[in-house]
Design a protein around this motif. Structure first.
Motif, PDB file in Angstrom:
ATOM      1  N   PHE A 196       0.852  -1.130  -0.170  1.00 63.11           N
ATOM      2  CA  PHE A 196       0.184  -0.021  -0.062  1.00 63.11           C
ATOM      3  C   PHE A 196       0.871   1.383   0.071  1.00 63.11           C
ATOM      4  CE2 PHE A 196      -3.386   2.653   2.469  1.00 63.11           C
ATOM      5  CZ  PHE A 196      -3.977   3.174   1.274  1.00 63.11           C
ATOM      6  N   ASN A 197       1.974   1.098   0.787  1.00 61.34           N
ATOM      7  CA  ASN A 197       2.853   2.254   0.804  1.00 61.34           C
ATOM      8  C   ASN A 197       3.589   2.560  -0.911  1.00 61.34           C
ATOM      9  OD1 ASN A 197       2.527   3.087   3.490  1.00 61.34           O
ATOM     10  ND2 ASN A 197       4.364   2.064   4.177  1.00 61.34           N
TER      11      ASN A 197
ATOM     12  N   PHE B 187       4.172   5.384  -5.392  1.00 59.64           N
ATOM     13  CA  PHE B 187       4.409   5.285  -7.113  1.00 59.64           C
ATOM     14  C   PHE B 187       3.404   4.780  -7.925  1.00 59.64           C
ATOM     15  CE2 PHE B 187       8.192   4.291  -4.115  1.00 59.64           C
ATOM     16  CZ  PHE B 187       9.023   4.924  -4.654  1.00 59.64           C
ATOM     17  N   GLY B 188       2.362   4.717  -7.493  1.00 62.71           N
ATOM     18  CA  GLY B 188       1.322   4.107  -8.375  1.00 62.71           C
ATOM     19  C   GLY B 188       1.488   2.643  -8.837  1.00 62.71           C
TER      20      GLY B 188
ATOM     21  N   MET C  50      -4.556  -0.648 -11.766  1.00 65.95           N
ATOM     22  CA  MET C  50      -4.789  -0.481 -10.427  1.00 65.95           C
ATOM     23  C   MET C  50      -5.918  -1.541  -9.941  1.00 65.95           C
ATOM     24  SD  MET C  50      -3.163   1.761  -8.942  1.00 65.95           S
ATOM     25  CE  MET C  50      -2.435   3.315  -9.143  1.00 65.95           C
ATOM     26  N   ASP C  51      -6.536  -2.070 -10.795  1.00 68.99           N
ATOM     27  CA  ASP C  51      -7.749  -2.770 -10.377  1.00 68.99           C
ATOM     28  C   ASP C  51      -7.075  -4.249  -9.774  1.00 68.99           C
ATOM     29  OD1 ASP C  51     -10.431  -3.410 -10.001  1.00 68.99           O
ATOM     30  OD2 ASP C  51     -10.144  -5.185 -11.171  1.00 68.99           O
ATOM     31  N   GLU C  52      -5.681  -4.634 -10.642  1.00 68.34           N
ATOM     32  CA  GLU C  52      -5.029  -5.808  -9.958  1.00 68.34           C
ATOM     33  C   GLU C  52      -4.340  -5.608  -8.718  1.00 68.34           C
ATOM     34  OE1 GLU C  52      -0.934  -8.391 -11.384  1.00 68.34           O
ATOM     35  OE2 GLU C  52      -1.847  -7.094 -12.681  1.00 68.34           O
ATOM     36  N   VAL C  53      -3.823  -4.396  -8.571  1.00 67.85           N
ATOM     37  CA  VAL C  53      -3.204  -4.056  -7.192  1.00 67.85           C
ATOM     38  C   VAL C  53      -4.026  -4.052  -6.049  1.00 67.85           C
ATOM     39  CG1 VAL C  53      -1.984  -1.944  -6.046  1.00 67.85           C
ATOM     40  CG2 VAL C  53      -1.561  -2.567  -8.532  1.00 67.85           C
ATOM     41  N   TYR C  54      -5.246  -3.362  -6.379  1.00 66.02           N
ATOM     42  CA  TYR C  54      -6.097  -3.223  -5.125  1.00 66.02           C
ATOM     43  C   TYR C  54      -6.933  -4.784  -4.850  1.00 66.02           C
ATOM     44  CZ  TYR C  54      -5.606   1.541  -4.212  1.00 66.02           C
ATOM     45  OH  TYR C  54      -5.061   2.758  -3.954  1.00 66.02           O
ATOM     46  N   THR C  55      -6.854  -5.565  -6.044  1.00 64.95           N
ATOM     47  CA  THR C  55      -7.623  -6.917  -5.626  1.00 64.95           C
ATOM     48  C   THR C  55      -6.263  -7.658  -4.788  1.00 64.95           C
ATOM     49  OG1 THR C  55      -8.665  -6.820  -7.939  1.00 64.95           O
ATOM     50  CG2 THR C  55      -8.099  -9.090  -6.824  1.00 64.95           C
ATOM     51  N   PHE C  56      -5.277  -7.431  -5.224  1.00 67.14           N
ATOM     52  CA  PHE C  56      -4.154  -7.799  -4.472  1.00 67.14           C
ATOM     53  C   PHE C  56      -4.148  -7.368  -2.720  1.00 67.14           C
ATOM     54  CE2 PHE C  56       0.556  -8.209  -2.939  1.00 67.14           C
ATOM     55  CZ  PHE C  56       0.498  -9.543  -3.082  1.00 67.14           C
TER      56      PHE C  56
ATOM     57  N   TYR D 287      -6.892   5.150 -11.948  1.00 66.38           N
ATOM     58  CA  TYR D 287      -7.873   4.763 -11.009  1.00 66.38           C
ATOM     59  C   TYR D 287      -9.211   4.521 -11.946  1.00 66.38           C
ATOM     60  CZ  TYR D 287      -5.042   4.853  -6.888  1.00 66.38           C
ATOM     61  OH  TYR D 287      -4.131   4.351  -5.900  1.00 66.38           O
ATOM     62  N   ASP D 288      -9.194   4.843 -12.992  1.00 66.79           N
ATOM     63  CA  ASP D 288     -10.388   4.696 -13.676  1.00 66.79           C
ATOM     64  C   ASP D 288     -10.439   3.211 -14.091  1.00 66.79           C
ATOM     65  OD1 ASP D 288      -8.327   4.764 -15.445  1.00 66.79           O
ATOM     66  OD2 ASP D 288      -9.360   5.516 -17.125  1.00 66.79           O
ATOM     67  N   ALA D 289      -9.328   2.533 -13.934  1.00 68.08           N
ATOM     68  CA  ALA D 289      -9.209   0.978 -14.106  1.00 68.08           C
ATOM     69  C   ALA D 289      -9.873   0.288 -12.976  1.00 68.08           C
ATOM     70  CB  ALA D 289      -7.984   0.572 -14.514  1.00 68.08           C
TER      71      ALA D 289
END
Length: 499
Positions: A146-147, A152-153, A176-182, A230-232
Motif C-alpha cells: 500500500f505504501n 509510486f502508483g 490498479m484493479d490488479e493492485v487493489y485486488t491483491f 484509477y479509472d481501471a
C-alpha cells in the motif's frame, strides 16, 4: 538472538530487486523451510525481522520527506540536501536518493513478509500459531505494498519470496484493479487469521480491519476524483466508500480494546505505546544499540535550541524535558494558521515557548529563540543523547474515525467527526443541513490535516482527492501523473527490464 542473526544473514542475500550492492554477487546459501523454519521460535524470529524492516533508517524517517515536505504542512531547513529540497519544490526525479532508499526499503520489508508466508503454512506448527503468524505476515505485505501504490502508483507486486537473482524482475501489474485486488485479498485473509491481540509494534485483527478500511477509502476517493489510472478500478466509487465504511465500522463498533483518547497529550506520551489510540505503532526503544532499534525521529522536527536541554509545558502545569534537534522539518505558517485560536492541537501540541527546569520561560517564537513553531508529537523526556523511544504513529483510532466519517458522509459519520473536534476544543458541526456529501468530505480532509499533521499522512490525502495543485503552489504546472505518483527510481528501472 543467534537464530535471528542467521535469518538476517540468509535473507540479506535474497533482496536482489532492492539490493544496494552489485547484482554480480552470487548468494552462497539461503535459510529456507529445509534448514531454518523448524520451530515456532524460528518463525517468531522471522516475523520480528519482517517488522524490523519498518524501522529501517531508510524507511521510517524517509517517509516524512515524501509525505510531509511535499505538502502544505512543512518545509525543510535551507541547508538540507538537494534531494530533500526537491520534495518541497516538486522537482523529484528518478535519480533522487531519498526516493531510491524508500523504494528499496519497502521491497526489503515485502520480501521479509513473503519469507514468513511461504515457510509457515502446512509445516506442522500449532494451527493457532500458524494462523497468527500468517495473518501478521499478510498484513505486513499489504501494508508495504500500500505504501508502494501511494508513492509510486503502478510498481511491481512482489507476490513471492525472492531467493534467487533471476526472481528480481517482477513485472508491473496490469492496472490498479490488479493492485487493489491483491491488497484486499491479503487483508481479507489477515482479518480471518488474526484475533484481537494488542502488542505494541505488532498488528492484530483490528489493525488489519483498519488498514483495509484505509485501502478502500484511498481507492474510492481516487476513483471519484479522477486520479490517473484509477479509472481501471472496476468497483464503483460508491461501493468502495461503502466497503471503507463497513471495515472502519468494525473497528469503531466491533471491539473494546481500542478507543478515542480524550487527552491529546496522552496520545503522544512516549511511555504509552499501548494507549487506546494506537492500533498500529512501531516498536523503537532508546535502549537499542543501532539506529532503527532506537529512534532519532524527534531530531528531525525539533529546532536547534542552542544545544541545551529545554522544557515544554504540559496541560497539567507540569513540564517535560527534551533535547533540541536538527531543524529539518519546519512548520509552514499555513498549517499553523489553519488551527482556530482555541484548538488544543495547536495550543497543546505545537510549541511556541520553551522553559528551564524551574518552569521559567527562556524563549518564544516572538523573540526568535524558537525559529519556527514545532510539534511535540515526538518528544522523549528520557532521551539518551540522540537516542529516543519516539515512534511513528502508523494507524490511530482517530484516523479510522475520520475514515468512517468520510466514507459514510452521513449523521453517523458526523458523530465521529464532531468527537475529534470536541477533543480539540473547537466548535462542532450541529448537523449536515445544507451540506452536500462532497462538501462534508472536504471538511473531513481539512480536519485530517489538523489532526494528523507531522504524522506522514498529508500527501496521501491530497493525492487521493486530486487536490495537490490546489493546496501546494510548488506543484503548479506539473502533469496529472507527475502530481499523483513519484517516479520509480532509475536504478530500479535499470535493474528490472520488466518495469
Amino acid at each position: 538472538m543467534m537464530k535471528l542473526k542467521k535469518i538476517i544473514l540468509g535473507l540479506a542475500f535474497a533482496i536482489g530487486l532492492i539490493s544496494c550492492e552489485s547484482l554480480d554477487v552470487e548468494p552462497q546459501s539461503f535459510y529456507s523451510d529445509e534448514n531454518f523454519y523448524k520451530t515456532i521460535e524460528d518463525v517468531e524470529a522471522a516475523i520480528l525481522y519482517a517488522y524490523d524492516a519498518l524501522t529501517l533508517v531508510s524507511y521510517a524517517p524517509v517517509t516524512y520527506y515524501l509525505a510531509e515536505l511535499a505538502t502544505d504542512n512543512c518545509s525543510v531547513k535551507p541547508d538540507e540536501g538537494a534531494d530533500a529540497q526537491a520534495f518541497v519544490n516538486w522537482e523529484v526525479t528518478s535519480q533522487n536518493e531519498l526516493l531510491t532508499q524508500f523504494y528499496r526499503s519497502v521491497y526489503i520489508a515485502i520480501n521479509r513478509a513473503n519469507a514468513v508466508i511461504e515457510n509457515v503454512e502446512g509445516k506442522g506448527f500449532n494451527p493457532q500459531d500458524e494462523r497468527r503468524l500468517l495473518g501478521e505476515a499478510l498484513f505486513l505485505r499489504a501494508y508495504n505494498h500500500f505504501n508502494v501504490v501511494k508513492a509510486f502508483g503502478l510498481a511491481p507486486l512482489q507476490k513471492s519470496l525472492i531467493d534467487k537473482l533471476d526472481e528480481t524482475t517482477a513485472p508491473l501489474p496490469e492496472d490498479m484493479d490488479e493492485v487493489y485486488t491483491f491488497l484486499i485479498d491479503d487483508l481479507t485473509k489477515a482479518i480471518d487469521y488474526l484475533e484481537v491481540n494488542r502488542v505494541a509494534g505488532r498488528a492484530d485483527k483490528i489493525a488489519a480491519q483498519a488498514l483495509l478500511a484505509k485501502v478502500y477509502l484511498f481507492a474510492a476517493s481516487a476513483k471519484a476524483s479522477g486520479v490517473p489510472k484509477y479509472d481501471a478500478v472496476t468497483e464503483s466509487a460508491d461501493n468502495l466508500y461503502a466497503k471503507a465504511a463497513e471495515y472502519s465500522g468494525y473497528v469503531l463498533n466491533g471491539q473494546g480494546e481500542y478507543n478515542h483518547d480524550l487527552n491529546l497529550q496522552n496520545i503522544y506520551d512516549v511511555e504509552k505505546p499501548t494507549g487506546p489510540e494506537h492500533i498500529f505503532i512501531l516498536s523503537m526503544d532508546r535502549l537499542g544499540t543501532e539506529e532503527g532499534n532506537y529512534s532519532k525521529l524527534s531530531k528531525y522536527f525539533i529546532p536547534w535550541l542552542g544545544g541545551a536541554t529545554v522544557y515544554l509545558a504540559n496541560n497539567d502545569n507540569s513540564y517535560i524535558a527534551t533535547h533540541d534537534g536538527w531543524s529539518v522539518f519546519q512548520t509552514n505558517s499555513d498549517l499553523y494558521n489553519s488551527y482556530e485560536a482555541t484548538d488544543k492541537r495547536r495550543n497543546e501540541l505545537i510549541v511556541s515557548e520553551i522553559f528551564d527546569e524551574n518552569g521559567v520561560s527562556i524563549g518564544t517564537i516572538g523573540d526568535g529563540t524558537i525559529p519556527y513553531p514545532f510539534t511535540r508529537k515526538y518528544v522523549d523526556p528520557s532521551f539518551q543523547g540522540d537516542k529516543t523511544s519516539t515512534k511513528p504513529y502508523l494507524i490511530r483510532y482517530s484516523d479510522i474515525q475520520l475514515v468512517y466519517a468520510e466514507a459514510t458522509a452521513n449523521t453517523d459519520g458526523l458523530i465521529h467527526y464532531n468527537q475529534i473536534r470536541k477533543r480539540a476544543g473547537v466548535s462542532e458541526l450541529p448537523d449536515l443541513s445544507g451540506i452536500s456529501v462532497d462538501e462534508f468530505r472536504d471538511l473531513v480532509i481539512e480536519e485530517r490535516q489538523r489532526e494528523f499533521a507531522y504524522e506522514g499522512d498529508r500527501l496521501w490525502d491530497l493525492r487521493r482527492n486530486n487536490i495537490v495543485q490546489q493546496e501546494v503552489v510548488e506543484a503548479a504546472g506539473l502533469s496529472p501523473e507527475a502530481v499523483a505518483f513519484y517516479p520509480i527510481p532509475q536504478r530500479e528501472i535499470d535493474l528490472n527490464p520488466n518495469i
